[in-house]
Design a protein around this motif. Structure first.
Motif, PDB file in Angstrom:
ATOM      1  N   LEU A   1       4.395   5.578   2.436  1.00 58.84           N
ATOM      2  CA  LEU A   1       4.164   6.267   1.176  1.00 58.84           C
ATOM      3  C   LEU A   1       3.954   7.727   1.522  1.00 58.84           C
ATOM      4  CD1 LEU A   1       3.847   5.988  -1.871  1.00 58.84           C
ATOM      5  CD2 LEU A   1       1.397   5.646  -1.495  1.00 58.84           C
TER       6      LEU A   1
ATOM      7  N   ASN B   1      -4.063   6.573   6.778  1.00 57.17           N
ATOM      8  CA  ASN B   1      -4.634   6.766   5.458  1.00 57.17           C
ATOM      9  C   ASN B   1      -6.154   6.778   5.517  1.00 57.17           C
ATOM     10  OD1 ASN B   1      -4.728   6.949   2.649  1.00 57.17           O
ATOM     11  ND2 ASN B   1      -4.933   4.757   2.464  1.00 57.17           N
TER      12      ASN B   1
ATOM     13  N   TRP C   1       7.176   0.328   5.485  1.00 58.52           N
ATOM     14  CA  TRP C   1       7.232   1.233   4.358  1.00 58.52           C
ATOM     15  C   TRP C   1       6.200   2.336   4.536  1.00 58.52           C
ATOM     16  CZ3 TRP C   1       8.136  -3.851   4.267  1.00 58.52           C
ATOM     17  CH2 TRP C   1       9.248  -4.312   3.559  1.00 58.52           C
TER      18      TRP C   1
ATOM     19  N   THR D   1       2.306   1.539   4.213  1.00 62.02           N
ATOM     20  CA  THR D   1       1.790   0.624   3.191  1.00 62.02           C
ATOM     21  C   THR D   1       2.085  -0.836   3.479  1.00 62.02           C
ATOM     22  OG1 THR D   1       3.772   0.914   1.843  1.00 62.02           O
ATOM     23  CG2 THR D   1       1.891   2.366   1.375  1.00 62.02           C
TER      24      THR D   1
ATOM     25  N   ASP E   1       4.381  10.702  -3.590  1.00 67.42           N
ATOM     26  CA  ASP E   1       4.682   9.654  -4.577  1.00 67.42           C
ATOM     27  C   ASP E   1       6.009   8.951  -4.267  1.00 67.42           C
ATOM     28  OD1 ASP E   1       6.401  11.688  -5.209  1.00 67.42           O
ATOM     29  OD2 ASP E   1       5.864  11.796  -7.333  1.00 67.42           O
ATOM     30  N   GLU E   2       6.533   9.169  -3.081  1.00 65.45           N
ATOM     31  CA  GLU E   2       7.803   8.571  -2.669  1.00 65.45           C
ATOM     32  C   GLU E   2       7.558   7.480  -1.616  1.00 65.45           C
ATOM     33  OE1 GLU E   2      12.083  10.091  -0.888  1.00 65.45           O
ATOM     34  OE2 GLU E   2      10.320  11.347  -0.596  1.00 65.45           O
ATOM     35  N   GLU E   3       8.180   6.311  -1.810  1.00 69.54           N
ATOM     36  CA  GLU E   3       8.066   5.252  -0.820  1.00 69.54           C
ATOM     37  C   GLU E   3       9.376   5.168  -0.041  1.00 69.54           C
ATOM     38  OE1 GLU E   3       5.779   1.118  -0.512  1.00 69.54           O
ATOM     39  OE2 GLU E   3       7.189   1.211  -2.179  1.00 69.54           O
TER      40      GLU E   3
ATOM     41  N   SER F   1      -6.544   8.074  -2.146  1.00 68.90           N
ATOM     42  CA  SER F   1      -5.979   8.401  -0.848  1.00 68.90           C
ATOM     43  C   SER F   1      -6.059   9.906  -0.635  1.00 68.90           C
ATOM     44  CB  SER F   1      -4.522   7.942  -0.771  1.00 68.90           C
ATOM     45  OG  SER F   1      -3.945   8.378   0.429  1.00 68.90           O
TER      46      SER F   1
END
Length: 91
Positions: free
Chosen positions: A28, A2, A26, A18, A31-33, A11
């Motif tokens: 990202l 990032n 996790w 994340t 907009d999906e984790e 970002s």
């Protein structure tokens, strides 16, 4: 990895790690984790944190960790049951 705009805190990377726990990490992606449990993705279990954080998105359905030489289809994270585990790493 990032990259954030210092002025805006926005970002500029389409993918970022994340959080990392003892169970997995996790991502990202837009907009999906997505969660990658080490039980399903054992290649990351003993990896250096900096190497896990260095993830690239060469195309919309392809993730690549260059320092680990790991390629994953995004769909294999969304639906791991459709992609049998092929690894010689013991659980």
């Amino acid at each position: 990895m990032n990259v954030k705009s210092a002025a805006l805190g926005i970002s500029t990377s389409p993918v970022e790690v994340t959080n990392i726990s003892k169970y997995g990490f996790w991502l990202l992606l837009g907009d999906e984790e997505l969660f990658l449990p080490f039980s399903e993705f054992p290649w990351f279990r003993d990896a250096n944190i900096a190497k896990i954080l260095h993830v690239e998105l060469p195309s919309s359905n392809h993730l690549y960790w260059p320092e680990l030489d790991i390629d994953l289809a995004v769909e294999s994270i969304r639906h791991p049951e459709q992609f049998p585990l092929v690894s010689h790493v013991s659980a």
